[in-house]
Design an enzyme around this catalytic site. Structure first.
Site, PDB file in Angstrom:
ATOM      1  N   LYS A 166      66.625  48.790  61.826  1.00 22.73           N
ATOM      2  CA  LYS A 166      66.414  49.112  63.260  1.00 22.73           C
ATOM      3  C   LYS A 166      65.079  49.141  63.466  1.00 22.73           C
ATOM      4  O   LYS A 166      64.341  48.408  64.474  1.00 22.73           O
ATOM      5  CB  LYS A 166      67.086  50.015  63.740  1.00 22.73           C
ATOM      6  CG  LYS A 166      68.607  49.785  64.219  1.00 22.73           C
ATOM      7  CD  LYS A 166      69.122  48.600  65.057  1.00 22.73           C
ATOM      8  CE  LYS A 166      69.273  47.537  64.289  1.00 22.73           C
ATOM      9  NZ  LYS A 166      69.977  46.967  63.742  1.00 22.73           N
ATOM     10  N   GLU A 194      62.854  46.070  62.930  1.00 20.34           N
ATOM     11  CA  GLU A 194      63.051  45.065  63.694  1.00 20.34           C
ATOM     12  C   GLU A 194      62.628  44.979  65.214  1.00 20.34           C
ATOM     13  O   GLU A 194      61.809  44.146  65.727  1.00 20.34           O
ATOM     14  CB  GLU A 194      64.728  44.814  63.862  1.00 20.34           C
ATOM     15  CG  GLU A 194      65.583  44.335  62.851  1.00 20.34           C
ATOM     16  CD  GLU A 194      66.982  44.044  63.124  1.00 20.34           C
ATOM     17  OE1 GLU A 194      67.724  43.147  62.879  1.00 20.34           O
ATOM     18  OE2 GLU A 194      67.639  45.222  63.381  1.00 20.34           O
ATOM     19  N   HIS A 199      60.878  58.455  41.962  1.00 21.06           N
ATOM     20  CA  HIS A 199      60.390  57.424  40.851  1.00 21.06           C
ATOM     21  C   HIS A 199      59.327  56.238  41.536  1.00 21.06           C
ATOM     22  O   HIS A 199      59.609  55.182  41.272  1.00 21.06           O
ATOM     23  CB  HIS A 199      61.556  56.666  40.343  1.00 21.06           C
ATOM     24  CG  HIS A 199      62.499  57.665  39.525  1.00 21.06           C
ATOM     25  ND1 HIS A 199      62.251  58.168  38.427  1.00 21.06           N
ATOM     26  CD2 HIS A 199      63.793  58.170  39.933  1.00 21.06           C
ATOM     27  CE1 HIS A 199      63.186  59.105  37.947  1.00 21.06           C
ATOM     28  NE2 HIS A 199      64.218  59.109  39.092  1.00 21.06           N
ATOM     29  N   ASN A 245      68.790  21.866  66.740  1.00 22.55           N
ATOM     30  CA  ASN A 245      68.978  23.092  66.307  1.00 22.55           C
ATOM     31  C   ASN A 245      69.198  22.947  65.038  1.00 22.55           C
ATOM     32  O   ASN A 245      70.214  22.357  64.226  1.00 22.55           O
ATOM     33  CB  ASN A 245      70.002  24.050  67.176  1.00 22.55           C
ATOM     34  CG  ASN A 245      70.337  25.273  66.340  1.00 22.55           C
ATOM     35  OD1 ASN A 245      69.541  25.798  65.702  1.00 22.55           O
ATOM     36  ND2 ASN A 245      71.578  25.782  66.627  1.00 22.55           N
ATOM     37  N   GLY A 246      68.322  23.530  64.085  1.00 23.44           N
ATOM     38  CA  GLY A 246      68.431  23.384  62.518  1.00 23.44           C
ATOM     39  C   GLY A 246      67.433  22.807  61.670  1.00 23.44           C
ATOM     40  O   GLY A 246      66.275  22.822  62.158  1.00 23.44           O
ATOM     41  N   ARG A 280      68.487  33.185  70.853  1.00 18.31           N
ATOM     42  CA  ARG A 280      68.506  32.193  69.996  1.00 18.31           C
ATOM     43  C   ARG A 280      67.131  31.736  69.395  1.00 18.31           C
ATOM     44  O   ARG A 280      66.821  31.210  68.268  1.00 18.31           O
ATOM     45  CB  ARG A 280      69.240  30.986  70.100  1.00 18.31           C
ATOM     46  CG  ARG A 280      70.851  31.207  70.503  1.00 18.31           C
ATOM     47  CD  ARG A 280      71.597  30.012  70.763  1.00 18.31           C
ATOM     48  NE  ARG A 280      71.810  29.355  69.590  1.00 18.31           N
ATOM     49  CZ  ARG A 280      72.629  29.514  68.671  1.00 18.31           C
ATOM     50  NH1 ARG A 280      73.683  30.469  69.006  1.00 18.31           N
ATOM     51  NH2 ARG A 280      72.992  29.065  67.538  1.00 18.31           N
ATOM     52  N   CYS A 331      67.066  28.596  67.645  1.00 21.69           N
ATOM     53  CA  CYS A 331      67.181  27.647  68.755  1.00 21.69           C
ATOM     54  C   CYS A 331      68.612  27.337  69.635  1.00 21.69           C
ATOM     55  O   CYS A 331      69.836  27.578  69.128  1.00 21.69           O
ATOM     56  CB  CYS A 331      67.045  26.354  68.054  1.00 21.69           C
ATOM     57  SG  CYS A 331      65.722  26.097  67.151  1.00 21.69           S
ATOM     58  N   TRP A 369      63.097  28.249  68.084  1.00 25.21           N
ATOM     59  CA  TRP A 369      62.773  29.188  67.030  1.00 25.21           C
ATOM     60  C   TRP A 369      62.078  28.361  66.054  1.00 25.21           C
ATOM     61  O   TRP A 369      62.742  27.792  65.151  1.00 25.21           O
ATOM     62  CB  TRP A 369      63.823  30.193  66.428  1.00 25.21           C
ATOM     63  CG  TRP A 369      63.524  31.367  65.613  1.00 25.21           C
ATOM     64  CD1 TRP A 369      63.218  32.586  66.086  1.00 25.21           C
ATOM     65  CD2 TRP A 369      63.364  31.214  64.296  1.00 25.21           C
ATOM     66  NE1 TRP A 369      62.768  33.402  64.994  1.00 25.21           N
ATOM     67  CE2 TRP A 369      63.108  32.648  63.946  1.00 25.21           C
ATOM     68  CE3 TRP A 369      63.883  30.384  63.145  1.00 25.21           C
ATOM     69  CZ2 TRP A 369      62.842  33.018  62.571  1.00 25.21           C
ATOM     70  CZ3 TRP A 369      63.696  30.651  62.109  1.00 25.21           C
ATOM     71  CH2 TRP A 369      63.110  31.907  61.548  1.00 25.21           C
ATOM     72  N   GLU A 398      70.332  50.645  57.270  1.00 24.93           N
ATOM     73  CA  GLU A 398      70.748  50.159  58.544  1.00 24.93           C
ATOM     74  C   GLU A 398      69.651  50.815  59.532  1.00 24.93           C
ATOM     75  O   GLU A 398      69.077  50.162  60.352  1.00 24.93           O
ATOM     76  CB  GLU A 398      71.991  50.390  59.142  1.00 24.93           C
ATOM     77  CG  GLU A 398      72.211  49.856  60.536  1.00 24.93           C
ATOM     78  CD  GLU A 398      71.851  48.461  60.932  1.00 24.93           C
ATOM     79  OE1 GLU A 398      71.685  47.687  60.007  1.00 24.93           O
ATOM     80  OE2 GLU A 398      71.714  48.267  62.171  1.00 24.93           O
ATOM     81  N   LYS A 455      68.566  36.080  66.947  1.00 25.22           N
ATOM     82  CA  LYS A 455      70.013  36.796  66.999  1.00 25.22           C
ATOM     83  C   LYS A 455      70.770  35.910  66.029  1.00 25.22           C
ATOM     84  O   LYS A 455      71.405  36.459  65.214  1.00 25.22           O
ATOM     85  CB  LYS A 455      70.429  36.734  68.403  1.00 25.22           C
ATOM     86  CG  LYS A 455      71.867  37.297  68.376  1.00 25.22           C
ATOM     87  CD  LYS A 455      71.862  38.722  68.472  1.00 25.22           C
ATOM     88  CE  LYS A 455      72.887  39.454  68.403  1.00 25.22           C
ATOM     89  NZ  LYS A 455      72.770  40.849  67.834  1.00 25.22           N
TER      90      LYS A 455
HETATM   91  C1  G6P Z   1      69.924  38.159  62.237  1.00 29.91           C
HETATM   92  C2  G6P Z   1      70.217  39.212  63.432  1.00 29.91           C
HETATM   93  C3  G6P Z   1      70.557  40.357  62.745  1.00 29.91           C
HETATM   94  C4  G6P Z   1      71.914  40.081  62.055  1.00 29.91           C
HETATM   95  C5  G6P Z   1      71.860  38.947  61.071  1.00 29.91           C
HETATM   96  C6  G6P Z   1      73.255  38.709  60.564  1.00 29.91           C
HETATM   97  O1  G6P Z   1      68.942  38.347  61.327  1.00 29.91           O
HETATM   98  O2  G6P Z   1      68.710  39.194  64.095  1.00 29.91           O
HETATM   99  O3  G6P Z   1      71.101  41.132  63.819  1.00 29.91           O
HETATM  100  O4  G6P Z   1      72.302  41.171  61.528  1.00 29.91           O
HETATM  101  O5  G6P Z   1      71.202  37.923  61.507  1.00 29.91           O
HETATM  102  O6  G6P Z   1      73.856  38.025  61.452  1.00 29.91           O
HETATM  103  P1  G6P Z   1      75.459  37.853  61.700  1.00 29.91           P
HETATM  104  O7  G6P Z   1      75.633  36.989  62.992  1.00 29.91           O
HETATM  105  O8  G6P Z   1      75.879  36.976  60.534  1.00 29.91           O
HETATM  106  O9  G6P Z   1      75.986  39.055  61.759  1.00 29.91           O
END
Ligand code: G6P
Length: 610
Positions: free
Chosen positions: A487, A490, A506, A100-101, A27, A2, A74, A483, A605
């Site tokens: 990606k 996501e 396994h 926001n929250g 956000r 948000c 969001w 990682e 984000k």
């Molecule tokens: C969200 C974002 C990710 C990020 C994660 C941790 O899931 O979409 O891209 O890695 O939060 O965020 P931070 O700001 O703590 O690295």
């Protein structure tokens, strides 16, 4: 999670709010809205969907006014819909709120208000904020008093922007657990969840701290703590430019940010490992005395930052011989971790606002542990509350999927590991000199990979119909796999799993067939024979295979269907290079699948709720 923006001044608020919201869409983007005071009433325009829907609405129903608040959502409580979108108003449109929250005790307050005859239109927790403020206001309190009283009752996390029809000379901002900055202008003031939203208008900002309330007019900003004592806050001058947060000709922020990695890794390394020699950790207090007093290290983070943290755990254990426990922050905070004054907790966060990571930091401090934060966003909550901060200098990262922050975080882990090892005598100066030279060469090696991105593009076209992907690897390669897999999930919404290559047999190998793609990271050459065997095993079961290996490794080409070569480097530094092809592959897969790359569905984000 948000985005909030607010304006009070002499200019037309709608365009300023919309402009701010465009910078905050990362956000949250399932609905958006604005509330504008037009001189006699508060008008709310809000709608489900992307900001473009709101812009259309504002064009169709123009409103004017010099006081307003805006929001991009969001969803947490209540599905994305016109009604659940913010701003929320009290029943007779007296008070408007953006939030926001999460309000944890909203049911209790809602029931109380329902009993007193209040009505609600949305399913959100946020609507009760406008109503409870209005209730106190109608009981005879001033707008300001009503906000203080209402806020004292709210449990959970919240950043709020609040306006009142009868007090158009005031905009009130509240912060608890969710970030909020106040921008100071000339005869006008702003509030926002993040600096880019107001950077077109001012560079002078105040960061609101926990439990603070700001009463803002066009000429004044008064900040109070929760007991209503006035707080003196230093102003922060923003030095970076808005261009740093714009696309600069790239099709997506993600692609732009992928291409920024050579520069960012170079800057992060050169700042801490200057050519004049040594390692410069600035004011970070992690000398021999502090390190001798550490028995155990935790690395705590979420998402991509967690995977960067895993590289740190591996290296610190391997090279510095200190036990390191890695935990995702959402688990750490509820598991009563073993913490004392002999524990160092390293929290990693791009935004510096992730709710779980922030709470992990606070728990650690409460138990006497020392907290070092590896953070990108300057002045963020995590940066401000940690004992020490290692800024990674990646600049604003806008694409929801993190790329450049990961590389900078991994670079920070290399530097930190070398610092600890040198300080504790676990690494000789000669060994460090070899690593130093190799660190300096990483940016140009990343450039080489980026210049060959047609390879990943072709492979993404070849495998565009694949719906199941496994990322496998051993040691550091396994950590990179995690990682890489994230990606793809996501931004391409593909089912993908990361597995330690040796663990595949396994269970997961049962899922492998000719419709599966296996991406094997094979940059750890001491383990290459083992990884090659695992590639053979999946190939024998019909899988398509891509290997990511260091240049010159011809053996792997005899086994894998396709090989992406990365420039040669030391094994411990390979993760930063081996990860880049994964980023590019995910990007081009997402292009083929037509997803919204910078704003993937359901993601945000900055996750400021737990
Ligand atoms: C969200 C974002 C990710 C990020 C994660 C941790 O899931 O979409 O891209 O890695 O939060 O965020 P931070 O700001 O703590 O690295």
């Amino acid at each position: 999670m948000c985005g909030i923006v607010g304006y009070i001044g002499k200019q037309q608020a709608p365009s300023i709010l919309i402009d701010g919201l465009t910078k905050l869409e990362y956000r949250g983007y399932d609905s958006a809205g604005v509330a504008i005071f037009d001189g006699s009433d508060i008008n709310v325009l809000k709608t489900k969907g992307r900001l473009s829907n709101l812009i259309k609405l504002v064009i169709e129903h123009p409103v004017s006014g010099t006081l307003g608040i805006g929001h991009t959502r969001w969803a947490t409580h209540g599905a994305p819909s016109d009604i659940n979108a913010h701003p929320h108003m009290s029943e007779d449109s007296e008070i408007a709120v953006v939030h926001n929250g999460i309000i944890e005790n909203y049911m209790e307050i809602k029931e109380e208000l329902l009993k007193s005859g209040w009505h609600f239109v949305s399913e959100t927790d946020s609507e009760i904020i406008a109503c409870i403020i209005d209730k106190y206001y109608k009981d005879g309190m001033s707008f300001e008093d009503a906000v203080f009283k209402a806020v004292a009752r709210l449990e959970g996390s919240y950043a709020l922007g609040i306006i009142c029809k009868d007090c158009p000379e005031k905009l009130i901002a509240v912060r608890k657990g969710s970030p909020l900055v106040i921008g100071k202008g000339n005869g006008e003031n702003f509030i926002a969840s993040d600096i880019p939203a107001i950077l077109n208008y001012t560079r002078e900002v105040y960061f609101l701290e926990e439990d603070e309330i700001a009463v803002i007019t066009e000429d004044s900003i008064a900040i109070y703590d929760k007991d209503r004592n006035a707080v003196n806050r230093d102003i922060y001058h923003v030095t970076w430019d808005i261009e740093a947060a714009e696309k600069s000709g790239y099709a997506h922020f993600m692609l732009k940010e992928i291409h920024e990695q050579p520069k960012i890794v170079r800057e992060t390394i050169l700042k801490r490992v200057p050519e004049s020699g040594g390692i410069d950790l600035d004011n970070i207090k992690l000398g021999k005395e502090e390190l001798d007093n550490i028995d155990r290290i935790y690395v705590v983070a979420c998402g991509t930052a967690y995977y960067a943290g895993l590289i740190g755990k591996h290296l610190i254990e391997k090279i510095c011989r200190i036990p390191v426990i890695s935990e995702v922050a959402s688990e750490f905070r509820y598991k009563d971790p073993i913490l004392d004054e002999r524990t160092l907790v390293i929290v990693v966060s791009q935004s510096g606002e992730t709710a779980d990571t922030l709470e992990a930091l606070r728990i650690s401090k409460r138990h006497g542990a020392r907290v070092l934060a590896i953070v990108n966003a300057v002045g963020s909550s995590i940066a401000r509350e940690a004992d020490d901060v290692f800024y990674i200098l990646a600049g604003p990262e806008i694409a929801v999927a993190s790329t450049k922050a990961y590389s900078a975080q991994v670079a920070a882990m290399y530097i930190l590991t070398c610092h600890i090892a040198l300080t504790l005598g676990k690494m000789s100066e000669e060994e460090f000199e070899v690593i130093r030279a190799e660190l300096y060469s990483l940016p140009s090696k990343i450039e080489v990979i980026l210049n060959n991105k047609s390879v990943e593009k072709k492979l993404a076209a070849k495998y565009k119909d694949v719906r199941n992907v496994f990322f496998i690897g051993r040691g550091l390669d396994y950590l990179v796999s995690q990682e890489g897999s994230l990606k793809l999930k996501e931004i391409a919404y593909l089912h993908s799993e990361a597995y330690a290559a040796g663990e595949l047999k396994h269970g997961p190998i049962a899922m492998i067939d000719e419709n599966t793609l296996v991406v094997a990271i094979a940059a750890q050459e001491d383990l290459i024979e083992k990884t090659i065997s695992n590639i053979k095993e999946v190939k024998a079961r019909g899988a398509n295979t891509i290997a990511i290996a260091m240049k010159g490794n011809t053996k792997i080409a005899d086994v894998a269907d396709d090989v992406i070569y990365i420039p040669r480097t030391m094994g411990i530094l390979a993760p930063i290079l081996a990860n880049i092809p994964d980023q590019l592959f995910a990007y081009y897969m997402a292009i083929n699948l037509g997803t919204d790359i910078d704003k993937p569905r359901n993601l945000a984000k900055s996750v400021t709720v737990e």
